[in-house]
Design an enzyme around this catalytic site. Structure first.
Site, short mmCIF file in Angstrom:
data_model
loop_
_atom_site.label_atom_id
_atom_site.label_comp_id
_atom_site.label_asym_id
_atom_site.label_seq_id
_atom_site.Cartn_x
_atom_site.Cartn_y
_atom_site.Cartn_z
N GLU A 118 0.86 -1.19 0.00
CA GLU A 118 0.00 0.00 0.00
C GLU A 118 0.90 1.23 0.00
O GLU A 118 1.86 1.27 0.77
CB GLU A 118 -0.91 0.02 1.22
CG GLU A 118 -1.94 1.13 1.11
CD GLU A 118 -2.95 1.14 2.27
OE1 GLU A 118 -2.84 0.32 3.19
OE2 GLU A 118 -3.82 2.01 2.23
N GLY A 258 3.35 2.63 10.47
CA GLY A 258 3.24 1.97 11.76
C GLY A 258 3.07 0.47 11.58
O GLY A 258 3.71 -0.34 12.23
N ALA A 259 2.19 0.11 10.65
CA ALA A 259 1.90 -1.30 10.40
C ALA A 259 1.05 -1.40 9.15
O ALA A 259 0.59 -0.38 8.63
CB ALA A 259 1.14 -1.90 11.58
N GLU A 261 -2.04 -3.85 7.12
CA GLU A 261 -3.09 -4.84 7.35
C GLU A 261 -3.20 -5.93 6.30
O GLU A 261 -4.29 -6.48 6.08
CB GLU A 261 -4.43 -4.10 7.45
CG GLU A 261 -4.95 -3.49 6.13
CD GLU A 261 -4.61 -2.02 5.91
OE1 GLU A 261 -3.61 -1.54 6.49
OE2 GLU A 261 -5.32 -1.36 5.14
N HIS A 294 -6.09 -1.83 15.40
CA HIS A 294 -6.37 -1.13 14.14
C HIS A 294 -6.18 -2.08 12.94
O HIS A 294 -7.06 -2.20 12.10
CB HIS A 294 -5.44 0.09 14.03
CG HIS A 294 -5.62 0.89 12.78
ND1 HIS A 294 -6.42 2.01 12.72
CD2 HIS A 294 -5.10 0.73 11.54
CE1 HIS A 294 -6.37 2.50 11.49
NE2 HIS A 294 -5.57 1.75 10.75
N GLU A 295 -5.03 -2.73 12.90
CA GLU A 295 -4.76 -3.61 11.75
C GLU A 295 -5.73 -4.79 11.75
O GLU A 295 -6.19 -5.23 10.70
CB GLU A 295 -3.31 -4.10 11.75
CG GLU A 295 -2.25 -3.00 11.80
CD GLU A 295 -2.44 -1.85 10.83
OE1 GLU A 295 -2.98 -2.08 9.74
OE2 GLU A 295 -2.07 -0.71 11.18
N GLU A 317 -9.73 4.12 6.45
CA GLU A 317 -8.87 4.61 7.52
C GLU A 317 -9.64 5.41 8.58
O GLU A 317 -9.45 5.20 9.77
CB GLU A 317 -7.70 5.42 6.95
CG GLU A 317 -6.76 4.61 6.06
CD GLU A 317 -6.17 3.38 6.75
OE1 GLU A 317 -6.25 3.27 7.99
OE2 GLU A 317 -5.63 2.50 6.04
N1 BAL Z 1 -3.16 0.93 5.63
C1 BAL Z 1 -1.95 1.53 6.02
C2 BAL Z 1 -1.62 1.34 7.45
C3 BAL Z 1 -2.81 1.51 8.28
O1 BAL Z 1 -3.47 2.53 8.28
O2 BAL Z 1 -3.20 0.58 8.94
ZN ZN Z 2 -5.28 1.85 8.81
#
Ligand code: BAL
Ligand code: ZN
Length: 876
Positions: A118, A258-259, A261, A294-295, A317
Site C-alpha cells: 500500500e 506503523g503497520a 493490514e 487497528h490492523e 482509515e
Molecule cells: N493501511 C496503512 C496502514 C494503516 O493505516 O493501517
Molecule cells: Zn489503517
C-alpha cells in the site's frame, strides 16, 4: 509530475480472475513469475499494466512469448493489445530487494525479506493493474534458501511446502478471499514465532502467530494479549468474526508506516509489537494495543470491504481509526482517550488543515498518494465517522455497519456507499454529510446566548463558518450541550417548542442539537436562571468553538462540569487565554502573569480528591505548544518562537512555585513499589506522578527527584519521564544520565530511538549543536525510518528552540538532511520536510529563512515526487 484527479476515475476495462505468483528469492536478483488470468469487460482492448523499478525478463500470452514489438514499455507501465475476451499472461520480472531503500514493494530488513504494497508498491514487484478496485484470488509460491529463510510466509492458508535441490525449500500459500494487490504480502527469513490461539464466537480455532527476531521473543506478550482482546471486542461490538484459520503478525525493524493490514499477514513496524516494562513506556504499550487492534479491525473495514480508488482512503482509515479509538476507550478510560484524541487532532490535524497541504478527507487530487496518509484522512476522517454515531446513536450506527457489510462484502466501494448504508439502515436523509467529505478546513462555530428573565427564555444562536467565510456548503454539525445552574452545579430543566423538538433531542450526555444551516437559533423555554453553557460535550464535532465565555463561567465548568471533556476544555481555555496574554506581554515588554482564574481552576482540580487521576494529570497540563500556535494564527498573529519559549518557561516555573506543596504531596502519594502493571489505574498513577515531577523539576529545592527516579530504574515510563524532566538543563548530570542510558540500551534499537529522540528535542542552549552531532553518531542510519524520524522528525516537529533558532541554522540543517534522505527514502523524507509547510505562520524574519530553504529544495531539481508535491504546494 502528473496530478491524478478523482473526477477522472473510470471502472476497469479488464478484470484479473486469478494471480499465481512465484518468487525465487535472492537478495539482489529475485525472479518473480506472475501468471494472471484476464477477462475483458469493455470494448477497450488496450491493456496498460503498472510497473516501476522493474527489469522485464519476458511476457507470454496464452503460451506464446511476446516480442519487443508486441508491447510498449515505459518507466511506469507496460501496454499491450488484448482483443481476446479471456487470456492468460505470464510476466517475469527481476527485482533487487537489497538495493530497495524506498521500502516499498519487496525489500530486505535485518536480513529478512518483507513487502509493503500500500498504496502502490505492488507495481515494483511485477506488472499489474495496481489499483484497489482490481480484486483477485492470489496463490503465492515462495522458493528460498533453507538456511537463510526458515520461514516463508504469504497471505491466506499454507497449502503445500517441501524441500528442493540445492539447499532450497518452498511454500505455497492460497488466499481464499479476493483482494486488491495492495493487501499482498510476503515475508521470508529467519524469524522465531510466538504462538497463541483464539476461539471465535462460532467456535472455530484461529492460530495466532507473532514472528520476531530471536532476541525479541520476550517482548511479545502484550501484543499477543492485545490481539486476543481486539478479536473479542470486534465480535462483541460489531458482530465481526475473523475469517481465516491463521492470523500472522511479523515485526520488522525498517518500516515506513506503523503497520500494514495485509490479509492474514500483517507486517508491523517493530515499535508497535515489541514491549516489556523495562523497554517500553505506557504510551508505547497503548500504541501497541491500538495499532494491533487497528490492523486487525481492517480485516473487515478495509479488506473484506475495500476502497474503489485511493480518493476513498478515509472510507477504510477514518472508519478503522474510529473503531480503534472506541476499542481503546473500552479497554482504558473513555474520558481520557477522548481528550487525548482531541489533543492530537488539534495539535497536528488542525495545522495541516490550515496550511498549504490542506485537503478534504476525500482529497480531490494528488501527485503522490503516499502524501495523503494524513492526519486529515485518518483523524478528521474518524471524527466524521463519529458524527454518524453521535447523530444515530450507538444502536443506529451498528445497524448502519451491519447493512454496510451486507451490501458490500467482497467489493471495492466509496464513501457515498458507506453514508447510504448509514442513512438507509436508519431511514434518515444524511446527504448533507457529504459536505464534510469535500471541503477542507476546520469549521468554526460561533455561539451567542441571550437570557430573557421575564419570559424565562434562553436563546442560543449558532453560526458556522469555514476558512473565515460563510461561502461553504453548510455542514451538519451535532452540538451536544447542556445548561448548568451557576448556583448548584445541576443541569437546568427547560422545554422546547414543537418545531425545535425535531432539531434538538435528549442524548446520553446532554442535549443533541443538529445545526444544519449557516445561521440558526434555538430557544430554550422555562429556564429559571441564566445558566452556564456546557458546549460540544465529548467534542461532539471537529470544530473550533468561538463562544465568549466569561472566566468565571470557565472556572465553574473547569471545576464541576459532569462532562469530562468540557471540564478539561474549560481549564485549557483558561490556560490558553493566559498563554496568549503572556505572549502579548512579552512582545510589548510587559511582565507576564499567572492569571488568577487559571490558578483558581488549577487549584480546584489539584484539590479534587474525587477526580480521576489521569484526568487530573490532563487538567494540570498546559496546552501543547502547537495548539497555542494554532490559536495565535487563528487570531491573525505571527509567531515569534522566542516569545513562546519564554511564556512556557515562565508558566511552568510559576505554576511549580505556586503549587509546590500540592505537587510534591501528590508526587509522593503516587509512588508505588508494586511491579509494573499495564492497566487503567496504574497508568493514571504514573501519568499524574510524572506530570508533578515535570513541574517539580523547575524548582531548585526539588530537583533531586529527577535523579532519584532515574536511579530507581523501575520501568521505562518512569525512567524516561525523569530524563524528559532533565531536558532543559545543560548540565553534567544530565549528560552522565544520558551516557548511562546509552550504555545500558545500545543493543536495543527501539530504546535507542528514544535516546536519539530525547536529544533531538533537547531544549537547552546547545539544542542545535546536539542534533547536528546526532546525525554523525555511529548508530544513526538514514536507511532506518524509525531512526531518521526519531532524530530529524522530532527535531522539526518538537524542537522549537533548535529548529526555529533565529539564525536560521536549524532550517538549513533540516533542509539539507531532507535532500540526503530523499535519495534514500522519499516517503520518509516527505514526512520530515512537513514542518516547513507552516512557514507563513512565523514572524517575517523566520518566514524568509524558511521560504528560502523551500526554494533551495525546489531548485535542487532532483526531488522525488513525494517531496516535490509538499514543497511546491508550500511555495504556492
Ligand atoms: N493501511 C496503512 C496502514 C494503516 O493505516 O493501517
Ligand atoms: Zn489503517
Amino acid at each position: 509530475p502528473k496530478e491524478i484527479f478523482l473526477k477522472d476515475y473510470r471502472p476497469l476495462d479488464f478484470e484479473i480472475e486469478s494471480v499465481d505468483l512465484t518468487f525465487e528469492l535472492d537478495p539482489s536478483e529475485t525472479l518473480v513469475t506472475n501468471r494472471m488470468k484476464f477477462v475483458r469487460k469493455t470494448d477497450q482492448s488496450q491493456l496498460k499494466l503498472d510497473g516501476e523499478h522493474l527489469v522485464l525478463v519476458s511476457i507470454e500470452k496464452d503460451g506464446k512469448i511476446l516480442d519487443q514489438e508486441d508491447f510498449y514499455l515505459t518507466e511506469t507501465d507496460l501496454t499491450l493489445n488484448c482483443p481476446e475476451q479471456q487470456f492468460e499472461l505470464v510476466v517475469k520480472t527481476r527485482i533487487n530487494p537489497e538495493a530497495n531503500t524506498r521500502l516499498e514493494g519487496l525489500y530486505r530488513s535485518s536480513g529478512n525479506y518483507c513487502t509493503q504494497c500500500e498504496a502502490e508498491g505492488f507495481r515494483t514487484i511485477t506488472y499489474y493493474l495496481d489499483r484497489p478496485d482490481c480484486l483477485s484470488y492470489f496463490t503465492t509460491k515462495i522458493i528460498g534458501d533453507e538456511c537463510e529463510n526458515k520461514v516463508l510466509l504469504s497471505n491466506g492458508n499454507l497449502i503445500e511446502f517441501g524441500e528442493l535441490e540445492g539447499g532450497k525449500h518452498f511454500a505455497v500459500w492460497e488466499d481464499p478471499h479476493k483482494k486488491p494487490c495492495y493487501l499482498f504480502a510476503l515475508v521470508a527469513g529467519n524469524l522465531e514465532v510466538v504462538e497463541g490461539h483464539f476461539e471465535t464466537k462460532d467456535s472455530r480455532r484461529v492460530d495466532l502467530r507473532l514472528y520476531v527476531q530471536e532476541n525479541n521473543l520476550d517482548k511479545c506478550d502484550h501484543a499477543m494479549a492485545s490481539l486476543k482482546k481486539s478479536m473479542k471486542w470486534d465480535e462483541e461490538r460489531f458482530g465481526l468474526i475473523y475469517d481465516l484459520d491463521v492470523y500472522m503478525v511479523v515485526a520488522v525493524d525498517d518500516f515506513n508506516m506503523g503497520a500494514m493490514e495485509n490479509k492474514g499477514l500483517n507486517v508491523f513496524n517493530s515499535k508497535f509489537v515489541l514491549a516489556k516494562p523495562e523497554t517500553a513506556t505506557d504510551v508505547d504499550f497503548e500504541g501497541i494495543e491500538s495499532v494491533i487492534a487497528h490492523e486487525y479491525f481492517h480485516n473487515w473495514t478495509g479488506n473484506r470491504v475495500t476502497c474503489r480508488d485511493w480518493f476513498q482512503l478515509t472510507l477504510k482509515e477514518g472508519l478503522t481509526i474510529f473503531r480503534d479509538q472506541e476499542f481503546t476507550s473500552d479497554m482504558l478510560s473513555p474520558a481520557v482517550k477522548r481528550i487525548e484524541d482531541v489533543k492530537r487532532l488539534r495539535s497536528f490535524q488542525f495545522p495541516e488543515d490550515a496550511g498549504p497541504m490542506s485537503h478534504p478527507i476525500q482529497p480531490q487530487s494528488y501527485i503522490e498518494m503516499n502524501n495523503f496518509y494524513t492526519m486529515t484522512v485518518y483523524e478528521k476522517g474518524a471524527e466524521v465517522v463519529r458524527l454518524y454515531q453521535t447523530l444515530l446513536g450507538r444502536d443506529g450506527f451498528r445497524k448502519g455497519m451491519d447493512l454496510y457489510f451486507d451490501r458490500f462484502d467482497g467489493q471495492a466501494v466509496t464513501v457515498e456507499d458507506f453514508r447510504n448504508a448509514m442513512a438507509d439502515a436508519n431511514q434518515r436523509d444524511l446527504s448533507q454529510m457529504h459536505h464534510w467529505y469535500i471541503q477542507p478546513g476546520t469549521p468554526k462555530v460561533t455561539v451567542t446566548k441571550q437570557y430573557d428573565a421575564g419570559n424565562k427564555t434562553l436563546s442560543l444562536s449558532f453560526k458556522q463558518t469555514l476558512n473565515g467565510k460563510q461561502e461553504h456548503l453548510p455542514l451538519l454539525i451535532p452540538v451536544v450541550f447542556d445548561v448548568l445552574s451557576p448556583s448548584n452545579e445541576a443541569a437546568l430543566s427547560f422545554s422546547l417548542s414543537e418545531v425545535d423538538q425535531s432539531r434538538c433531542s435528549r442524548a446520553d450526555n446532554g442535549w443533541l442539537f443538529e445545526l444544519t444551516k449557516h445561521d440558526e437559533s434555538l430557544v430554550l423555554q422555562g429556564v429559571e436562571e441564566e445558566g452556564y453553557l456546557s458546549l460540544f460535550r465529548g467534542f461532539s464535532a471537529p470544530i473550533l468553538l468561538d463562544y465568549a465565555c466569561t472566566q468565571d463561567e470557565l472556572v465553574a465548568l473547569a471545576s464541576y462540569d459532569s462532562d469530562s471533556f468540557v471540564r478539561w476544555e474549560s481549564i485549557q481555555t483558561l490556560a490558553l487565554m493566559n498563554l496568549i496574554e503572556n505572549v502579548q506581554a512579552v512582545e510589548d515588554n510587559r511582565e507576564m502573569v499567572l492569571s488568577e482564574y487559571y490558578a483558581k481552576a488549577l487549584e480546584s482540580n489539584l484539590a479534587d480528591t474525587s477526580l480521576d487521576l489521569a484526568l487530573k494529570s490532563l487538567a494540570i497540563t498546559l496546552p501543547d505548544e502547537s495548539y497555542l500556535q494554532e490559536a495565535l494564527s487563528d487570531k491573525g498573529m505571527l509567531i515569534n518562537t522566542d516569545s513562546i519559549l519564554a511564556v512556557y518557561g515562565y508558566m511552568k516555573q510559576t505554576i511549580a512555585e505556586k503549587f509546590e506543596s500540592s505537587l510534591l504531596a501528590i508526587y509522593q502519594q503516587m509512588q508505588s513499589s508494586e511491579a509494573y502493571r499495564y492497566d487503567k489505574d496504574a497508568i493514571a498513577h504514573r501519568m499524574l506522578k510524572n506530570r508533578c515531577l515535570n513541574y517539580l523539576s523547575k524548582l531548585p529545592a526539588q530537583q533531586d527527584w529527577m535523579q532519584t527516579q532515574f536511579d530507581q530504574q523501575s520501568n521505562m515510563t518512569d525512567v524516561f519521564a525523569a530524563l524528559e524532566a532533565m531536558k532543559p538543563y545543560d548540565s553534567v548530570w544530565k549528560k552522565a544520565n544520558l551516557a548511562d542510558f546509552y550504555h545500558k540500551w545500545n543493543h536495543d534499537d527501539l530504546v535507542l530511538d528514544k535516546w536519539f529522540a530525547l536529544q533531538a528535542s533537547d531544549q537547552s542552549d546547545s539544542a542545535l549543536d546536539l542534533v547536528k552531532s546526532l546525525v554523525e553518531h555511529a548508530d544513526f542510519h538514514y536507511t532506518n525510518p524509525n531512526r531518521a524520524r526519531s532524530v530529524l522528525g522530532v527535531f522539526g516537529r518538537m524542537n522549537m528552540k533548535g529548529f526555529h533558532h533565529a539564525s536560521g541554522e536549524g532550517y538549513a540543517f533540516l533542509a539539507s538532511e531532507v535532500l540526503k534522505l530523499d535519495k534514500i527514502n522519499p516517503q520518509v523524507a516527505a514526512r520530515i520536510v512537513s514542518p516547513f509547510t507552516q512557514w507563513k505562520r512565523y514572524d517575517v524574519a523566520r518566514q524568509e529563512k524558511m521560504k528560502s530553504q523551500l526554494t533551495k529544495l525546489i531548485e535542487s531539481g532532483s526531488l522525488s515526487k513525494d517531496v516535490y508535491e509538499i514543497v511546491s504546494k508550500s511555495l504556492k
